[in-house]
Write a protein that holds these residues in place. Structure first.
Motif: not given
Length: 322
Positions: A53-56, A73-74, A171-172, A177-179
């Motif tokens: 999960t994207i935390e930052e 940051r994931i 987002s999960v 996967e491209s961020v």
């Protein structure tokens, strides 16, 4: 009619001191107007190296980034659970090692007194070695998990501008996967030209770009061999291209051939009564002819006008003094 007579008289008087120019067909470049699209030389996705999960998320579209800069940051909770499990196993193994080392110390003393056999002593030493090896294995596993946690940082693969950020905080994502999409390495113009002009273009050709910032020139640096949908792809190098908006379309003129045209200096044209005149030197003296001028053509930095009708090759045109 009076204005025409006065014009002819004026032209006759000025022709006495004016110069003459014999005109002949001149090659004129034919231009094709198309649109070019501003593209980044390099477009690299900043991808997630782990799932979670994207935390930052620290960037947005339009931000400029440096290579290696952290963009997001994931976090994956399972990795922290693995760390906790390995820490518990390490704590238990270290306690076992302390006990095994104590038993080995007593076994050394008993072996010296002949109370225990060598085989029993070797078994005590083996227990210490096995537990020590198990601790090393657990520590290595913990380092692997720590590395996976550190890979939760999404880094910019190159210096440039952030073109798109398709995800948001919370987002999960899955691994790979491209961020964010990073554009770098400068910009160029990508053209899509009708295939009928493919044979008229060559690498190194000069093109003309018009826009809000004025007119500038560029150089055709690459023609792609694959034609798709009846369009030829081409890249153009332009000095000082405005790269604020990647994907922006700008009008472009391409040289697609040459043709013959009769050209006269701008100073040779005179307008009166809604008609355009050019003075021609004849055996009977200067004669004002009605002509139909076309577009302005620059040759060696001097503006000329194309004459569509009214003149023919070999005519001697009288040019007026400036």
């Amino acid at each position: 009619m009076r204005a025409l007579i006065a014009l002819c008289a004026t032209l006759f008087a000025s022709a006495l001191s004016a110069e003459t120019l014999e005109i002949s067909p001149q090659p004129v470049t034919m231009w094709k107007s198309v649109f070019g699209q501003i593209e980044s030389r390099v477009q690299i996705p900043a991808r997630a190296r782990i799932g979670g999960t994207i935390e930052e998320l620290t960037v947005t579209e339009g931000d400029r980034v440096e290579a290696g800069q952290q963009l997001a940051r994931i976090e994956d909770d399972k990795l922290q659970f693995q760390i906790d499990s390995l820490d518990a196993q390490l704590e238990a193994a270290r306690a076992q090692l302390t006990t095994a080392q104590s038993e080995l110390t007593r076994g050394n003393a008993l072996l010296e007194r002949g109370v225990i056999t060598t085989q029993t002593h070797e078994q005590l030493q083996t227990n210490v070695d096995v537990i020590t090896s198990n601790i090393s294995n657990l520590q290595a596993q913990r380092l692997v998990v720590e590395q996976q946690i550190s890979e939760g940082a999404v880094l910019a693969p190159a210096a440039g501008i952030v073109l798109s950020v398709p995800l948001s905080r919370g987002s999960v994502v899955t691994m790979g996967e491209s961020v964010a999409e990073i554009g770098g390495g400068g910009t160029f113009l990508r053209l899509s030209v009708p295939e009928r002009h493919a044979g008229d273009l060559a690498e190194g050709d000069e093109i003309v770009i018009t826009g809000a910032e004025g007119t500038r020139t560029g150089r055709l640096v690459k023609l792609y061999p694959l034609i798709q949908g009846g369009r030829l792809q081409a890249d153009v190098e332009v000095e000082g291209l405005d790269a604020r908006f990647v994907g922006r379309r700008v009008p472009v003129r391409l040289p697609v051939g040459t043709r013959e045209a009769l050209l006269v200096p701008e100073s040779a044209l005179t307008r009166a009564g809604g008609l355009d005149f050019v003075t021609v030197e004849t055996p009977d003296g200067p004669l004002a002819r009605v002509v139909v001028p076309g577009e302005t053509v620059e040759q060696d930095g001097t503006p000329f006008r194309e004459i569509l009708t009214g003149l023919r090759a070999g005519d001697r045109v009288v040019t007026r003094d400036e």
